[in-house]
Design a protein around this motif. Structure first.
Motif, PDB file in Angstrom:
ATOM      1  N   TRP A 221       0.841  -1.205   0.000  1.00  0.00           N
ATOM      2  CA  TRP A 221       0.000   0.000   0.000  1.00  0.00           C
ATOM      3  C   TRP A 221       0.875   1.254   0.000  1.00  0.00           C
ATOM      4  CZ3 TRP A 221      -0.420   4.025   3.505  1.00  0.00           C
ATOM      5  CH2 TRP A 221      -1.490   4.901   3.319  1.00  0.00           C
ATOM      6  N   LYS A 222       1.955   1.224   0.772  1.00  0.00           N
ATOM      7  CA  LYS A 222       2.865   2.367   0.810  1.00  0.00           C
ATOM      8  C   LYS A 222       3.507   2.595  -0.554  1.00  0.00           C
ATOM      9  CE  LYS A 222       3.951   1.965   5.747  1.00  0.00           C
ATOM     10  NZ  LYS A 222       5.017   1.676   6.750  1.00  0.00           N
ATOM     11  N   ILE A 223       3.865   1.518  -1.233  1.00  0.00           N
ATOM     12  CA  ILE A 223       4.447   1.638  -2.574  1.00  0.00           C
ATOM     13  C   ILE A 223       3.437   2.243  -3.535  1.00  0.00           C
ATOM     14  CG2 ILE A 223       5.240   0.311  -4.577  1.00  0.00           C
ATOM     15  CD1 ILE A 223       6.550  -1.642  -2.595  1.00  0.00           C
ATOM     16  N   ARG A 224       2.201   1.762  -3.491  1.00  0.00           N
ATOM     17  CA  ARG A 224       1.177   2.238  -4.423  1.00  0.00           C
ATOM     18  C   ARG A 224       0.856   3.713  -4.211  1.00  0.00           C
ATOM     19  NH1 ARG A 224       0.224   1.838  -8.276  1.00  0.00           N
ATOM     20  NH2 ARG A 224      -1.991   1.540  -8.613  1.00  0.00           N
ATOM     21  N   ASN A 225       1.032   4.204  -2.982  1.00  0.00           N
ATOM     22  CA  ASN A 225       0.700   5.598  -2.692  1.00  0.00           C
ATOM     23  C   ASN A 225       1.929   6.494  -2.612  1.00  0.00           C
ATOM     24  OD1 ASN A 225      -2.388   5.807  -2.054  1.00  0.00           O
ATOM     25  ND2 ASN A 225      -1.693   3.891  -1.148  1.00  0.00           N
ATOM     26  N   SER A 226       3.063   5.996  -3.048  1.00  0.00           N
ATOM     27  CA  SER A 226       4.279   6.803  -3.059  1.00  0.00           C
ATOM     28  C   SER A 226       4.424   7.513  -4.397  1.00  0.00           C
ATOM     29  CB  SER A 226       5.512   5.926  -2.813  1.00  0.00           C
ATOM     30  OG  SER A 226       5.775   5.124  -3.943  1.00  0.00           O
ATOM     31  N   LEU A 227       5.232   8.571  -4.418  1.00  0.00           N
ATOM     32  CA  LEU A 227       5.467   9.310  -5.654  1.00  0.00           C
ATOM     33  C   LEU A 227       6.159   8.452  -6.696  1.00  0.00           C
ATOM     34  CD1 LEU A 227       6.698  12.695  -4.123  1.00  0.00           C
ATOM     35  CD2 LEU A 227       4.409  12.092  -4.873  1.00  0.00           C
ATOM     36  N   ALA A 228       6.870   7.421  -6.248  1.00  0.00           N
ATOM     37  CA  ALA A 228       7.597   6.570  -7.183  1.00  0.00           C
ATOM     38  C   ALA A 228       6.673   5.671  -7.999  1.00  0.00           C
ATOM     39  CB  ALA A 228       8.599   5.703  -6.421  1.00  0.00           C
ATOM     40  N   SER A 229       5.441   5.486  -7.546  1.00  0.00           N
ATOM     41  CA  SER A 229       4.508   4.638  -8.281  1.00  0.00           C
ATOM     42  C   SER A 229       4.204   5.272  -9.630  1.00  0.00           C
ATOM     43  CB  SER A 229       3.219   4.464  -7.484  1.00  0.00           C
ATOM     44  OG  SER A 229       2.404   3.476  -8.069  1.00  0.00           O
ATOM     45  N   ALA A 230       4.358   4.500 -10.697  1.00  0.00           N
ATOM     46  CA  ALA A 230       4.318   5.059 -12.046  1.00  0.00           C
ATOM     47  C   ALA A 230       3.002   5.753 -12.372  1.00  0.00           C
ATOM     48  CB  ALA A 230       4.584   3.948 -13.064  1.00  0.00           C
ATOM     49  N   ASP A 231       1.890   5.296 -11.821  1.00  0.00           N
ATOM     50  CA  ASP A 231       0.591   5.875 -12.150  1.00  0.00           C
ATOM     51  C   ASP A 231       0.108   6.886 -11.114  1.00  0.00           C
ATOM     52  OD1 ASP A 231       0.281   3.915 -10.202  1.00  0.00           O
ATOM     53  OD2 ASP A 231      -1.761   3.433 -10.832  1.00  0.00           O
ATOM     54  N   TYR A 232       1.006   7.369 -10.254  1.00  0.00           N
ATOM     55  CA  TYR A 232       0.617   8.262  -9.158  1.00  0.00           C
ATOM     56  C   TYR A 232      -0.141   9.486  -9.677  1.00  0.00           C
ATOM     57  CZ  TYR A 232       0.988  11.252  -5.008  1.00  0.00           C
ATOM     58  OH  TYR A 232       0.699  12.067  -3.941  1.00  0.00           O
ATOM     59  N   ASP A 233       0.386  10.132 -10.710  1.00  0.00           N
ATOM     60  CA  ASP A 233      -0.216  11.381 -11.208  1.00  0.00           C
ATOM     61  C   ASP A 233      -1.581  11.124 -11.825  1.00  0.00           C
ATOM     62  OD1 ASP A 233       2.357  12.971 -10.829  1.00  0.00           O
ATOM     63  OD2 ASP A 233       3.014  11.406 -12.195  1.00  0.00           O
ATOM     64  N   GLU A 234      -1.720  10.033 -12.559  1.00  0.00           N
ATOM     65  CA  GLU A 234      -3.013   9.722 -13.166  1.00  0.00           C
ATOM     66  C   GLU A 234      -4.050   9.420 -12.087  1.00  0.00           C
ATOM     67  OE1 GLU A 234      -3.900   7.057 -16.873  1.00  0.00           O
ATOM     68  OE2 GLU A 234      -4.193   5.826 -15.093  1.00  0.00           O
ATOM     69  N   ARG A 362       1.907  27.849   2.783  1.00  0.00           N
ATOM     70  CA  ARG A 362       2.679  27.666   4.015  1.00  0.00           C
ATOM     71  C   ARG A 362       1.861  26.915   5.072  1.00  0.00           C
ATOM     72  NH1 ARG A 362       4.415  33.168   3.176  1.00  0.00           N
ATOM     73  NH2 ARG A 362       3.196  33.853   4.970  1.00  0.00           N
ATOM     74  N   ILE A 363       0.529  26.939   4.940  1.00  0.00           N
ATOM     75  CA  ILE A 363      -0.334  26.163   5.845  1.00  0.00           C
ATOM     76  C   ILE A 363      -0.539  24.746   5.304  1.00  0.00           C
ATOM     77  CG2 ILE A 363      -2.684  25.953   6.749  1.00  0.00           C
ATOM     78  CD1 ILE A 363      -2.784  29.025   6.851  1.00  0.00           C
ATOM     79  N   ILE A 364      -0.783  24.655   3.993  1.00  0.00           N
ATOM     80  CA  ILE A 364      -1.138  23.374   3.380  1.00  0.00           C
ATOM     81  C   ILE A 364       0.017  22.383   3.424  1.00  0.00           C
ATOM     82  CG2 ILE A 364      -1.648  22.264   1.160  1.00  0.00           C
ATOM     83  CD1 ILE A 364      -3.418  24.730   0.551  1.00  0.00           C
ATOM     84  N   GLU A 365       1.231  22.835   3.119  1.00  0.00           N
ATOM     85  CA  GLU A 365       2.337  21.892   2.993  1.00  0.00           C
ATOM     86  C   GLU A 365       2.660  21.165   4.310  1.00  0.00           C
ATOM     87  OE1 GLU A 365       6.129  21.882   0.250  1.00  0.00           O
ATOM     88  OE2 GLU A 365       6.552  23.008   2.086  1.00  0.00           O
ATOM     89  N   PRO A 366       2.733  21.851   5.458  1.00  0.00           N
ATOM     90  CA  PRO A 366       2.980  21.114   6.706  1.00  0.00           C
ATOM     91  C   PRO A 366       1.878  20.107   7.033  1.00  0.00           C
ATOM     92  CG  PRO A 366       3.429  23.443   7.009  1.00  0.00           C
ATOM     93  CD  PRO A 366       2.756  23.308   5.680  1.00  0.00           C
ATOM     94  N   ILE A 367       0.618  20.469   6.741  1.00  0.00           N
ATOM     95  CA  ILE A 367      -0.485  19.537   6.988  1.00  0.00           C
ATOM     96  C   ILE A 367      -0.344  18.313   6.096  1.00  0.00           C
ATOM     97  CG2 ILE A 367      -2.982  19.219   6.797  1.00  0.00           C
ATOM     98  CD1 ILE A 367      -3.295  22.178   7.520  1.00  0.00           C
ATOM     99  N   TYR A 368      -0.029  18.547   4.828  1.00  0.00           N
ATOM    100  CA  TYR A 368       0.148  17.436   3.893  1.00  0.00           C
ATOM    101  C   TYR A 368       1.309  16.548   4.328  1.00  0.00           C
ATOM    102  CZ  TYR A 368       0.577  14.894  -0.500  1.00  0.00           C
ATOM    103  OH  TYR A 368       0.642  13.896  -1.442  1.00  0.00           O
ATOM    104  N   GLY A 369       2.390  17.172   4.769  1.00  0.00           N
ATOM    105  CA  GLY A 369       3.546  16.409   5.221  1.00  0.00           C
ATOM    106  C   GLY A 369       3.230  15.541   6.425  1.00  0.00           C
ATOM    107  N   PHE A 370       2.349  16.020   7.299  1.00  0.00           N
ATOM    108  CA  PHE A 370       1.953  15.243   8.480  1.00  0.00           C
ATOM    109  C   PHE A 370       1.078  14.064   8.079  1.00  0.00           C
ATOM    110  CE2 PHE A 370      -1.257  14.403  11.769  1.00  0.00           C
ATOM    111  CZ  PHE A 370      -0.420  14.007  12.813  1.00  0.00           C
ATOM    112  N   LEU A 371       0.144  14.291   7.145  1.00  0.00           N
ATOM    113  CA  LEU A 371      -0.783  13.246   6.731  1.00  0.00           C
ATOM    114  C   LEU A 371      -0.132  12.222   5.812  1.00  0.00           C
ATOM    115  CD1 LEU A 371      -3.966  15.409   6.048  1.00  0.00           C
ATOM    116  CD2 LEU A 371      -3.515  13.960   8.032  1.00  0.00           C
ATOM    117  N   MET A 372       0.822  12.681   4.986  1.00  0.00           N
ATOM    118  CA  MET A 372       1.462  11.795   4.014  1.00  0.00           C
ATOM    119  C   MET A 372       2.978  11.903   4.140  1.00  0.00           C
ATOM    120  SD  MET A 372      -0.837  10.150   2.213  1.00  0.00           S
ATOM    121  CE  MET A 372      -0.004   9.690   0.713  1.00  0.00           C
ATOM    122  N   PRO A 373       3.573  11.344   5.193  1.00  0.00           N
ATOM    123  CA  PRO A 373       5.030  11.388   5.335  1.00  0.00           C
ATOM    124  C   PRO A 373       5.710  10.701   4.162  1.00  0.00           C
ATOM    125  CG  PRO A 373       4.054   9.822   6.886  1.00  0.00           C
ATOM    126  CD  PRO A 373       2.923  10.577   6.273  1.00  0.00           C
TER     127      PRO A 373
END
Length: 436
Positions: A221-234, A362-373
């Motif tokens: 699941w972590k692999i599928r939701n990582s940026l490295a997953s080839a279809d992440y953007d789609e 500046r608000i969104i990025e820290p929240i995103y980083g917390f939710l999706m390390p």
């Protein structure tokens, strides 16, 4: 060699006496050069001797368990395609003909019990448990495959070139499929009718098997939701998470609207996004080959290259898109000089990146980083602002014509390449000030 048949076995001598001659006759009839590889898990019923007498290459598994047997077979195989199936005769060898025909449609062909037209003739409990398990995995891992646990598969050899397996037992089927798909390889399912095994007893314990698969699915699941997953953007475009879906679609709308009538387009750092899929006269370029491998199924002209040295002639394009790229790589003037070089005079540059001067980002990025390390926050290594980009672009003879924001945070610029002597007085002053 066309195909290597891999058979992991434990005490299957009786079934092999029927199966190997059938496989040999079928592959000969189809005029396929082949080998049959039997991986023996310390059988005590003469399996090894039986397989050798029938012309198979026999190896002991390099490490215990079904995954170790698969790993051994993959390493020893010499064919351009690798075929895996169970040796208990539940996988009808005559079905190989249909799988072989389907090889032109994808990198991996799966004999599927649950695709439309597929049937599983097994006990109710086993059938219901298997169906439920596959449905859960399909949803959890965002896989477009109905029969993830099927072991009857035909693989293009390249699938295993850089694949590292960590499973110990039957969950390796799930691991191979998920990691291969995340690396951009395509999968097609061919409807298959499953019958119970021939002689002997199954070596898979149903509930233990299901539990191990579910437990092993977390790292996948972590692999599928990582940026490295080839279809992440789609996948972001179709995300079930409303903010992610909105963000991706808003970016797509603005970018495609500005680029759709611009002529010949380069999407530099295209990933697997819907932007490059939606444009017509477009070439997609990315540094990560897995993303391009994924896009091959859409028949888009693709190039593997670097943003620091675009592999195109001067003034090759009427429009260059760089969406969510420059913040992921170290700052270098060549990023902008290269985009200018391949863009014709008067051509359009569409540039997208987070604006770190906005309170929203500046608000969104820290929240995103917390939710999706391990997500985008950690990959944003260069921070841009509208003012900083205005100065950089002015130095390279690129004039900003229009700006747009997503949620007042992500900046998208529509720019035009001008001759250096045609720049506006304010741009010249900015360059002079920077130089001073």
């Amino acid at each position: 060699m066309d195909v290597s048949v891999i058979l992991p076995v434990v005490n299957e001598a009786e079934n092999l006496r029927t199966l190997i001659p059938r496989l040999t006759a079928l592959l000969d009839r189809e005029r396929l050069t082949h080998e049959i590889i039997v991986i023996d898990g310390a059988s005590s019923d003469g399996t090894r001797e039986t397989a050798q007498a029938l012309g198979a290459r026999v190896f002991a598994e390099r490490r215990r368990g079904y995954a170790g047997a698969m790993e051994t077979g993959i390493a020893e195989a010499r064919g351009d395609y690798l075929l895996t199936l169970d040796a208990d005769q539940s996988h009808d060898p005559d079905f190989i003909v249909k799988m072989w025909r389907a090889r032109t449609r994808a990198d991996i062909v799966v004999a599927s019990r649950y695709a439309l037209g597929g049937v599983a003739y097994s006990g109710f409990v086993r059938r219901a448990t298997s169906w439920l398990l596959n449905a859960m995995l399909r949803r959890m891992l965002s896989m477009p495959v109905r029969d993830i646990s099927s072991g009857y598969r035909l693989y293009r050899r390249e699938v295993f070139a850089n694949l590292k397996l960590t499973s110990t037992n039957f969950e390796v089927q799930e691991e191979i499929l998920v990691k291969a798909y995340a690396s951009g390889f395509s999968v097609v399912e061919v409807p298959f009718t499953y019958f119970p095994r021939g002689a002997g007893r199954s070596h898979a314990k149903l509930f233990s098997f299901g539990w191990k698969i579910l437990r092993s699915s977390l790292p996948l699941w972590k692999i599928r939701n990582s940026l490295a997953s080839a279809d992440y953007d789609e996948r972001a475009f179709y995300s079930l998470i409303p903010p992610q879906r909105y963000w991706s679609r808003r970016r797509h709308r603005i970018t495609v609207l500005w680029a759709r009538s611009a002529g010949r387009v380069l999407d530099a750092g295209c990933g697997s996004s819907l932007i490059v899929q939606s444009l017509n006269n477009v070439i997609g370029m990315d540094y990560k080959y897995a993303k391009l491998r994924f896009l091959r199924r859409y028949e888009i002209p693709l190039v593997n290259g670097s943003a620091f040295a675009l592999p195109f002639k001067d003034e090759s394009f009427d429009c260059v898109i760089s969406s969510q790229v420059i913040e992921h790589i170290p700052f270098d003037e060549s990023l902008f000089s290269e985009m200018r070089r391949v863009l014709r005079t008067g051509g359009r540059l569409i540039l997208g990146t987070p604006d770190y001067a906005t309170i929203g980002w500046r608000i969104i990025e820290p929240i995103y980083g917390f939710l999706m390390p391990g997500g985008y926050k950690d990959e944003h290594i260069t921070h841009y602002t509208l003012g900083g980009l205005r100065e950089i672009l002015a130095r390279h003879g690129i004039e900003i014509e229009e700006t747009a924001y997503i949620a007042r945070s992500e900046l998208i610029l529509r720019c035009r390449k001008v001759e250096l002597e045609d720049r506006a007085p304010s741009d010249i002053a900015a360059v002079a000030s920077t130089a001073a």
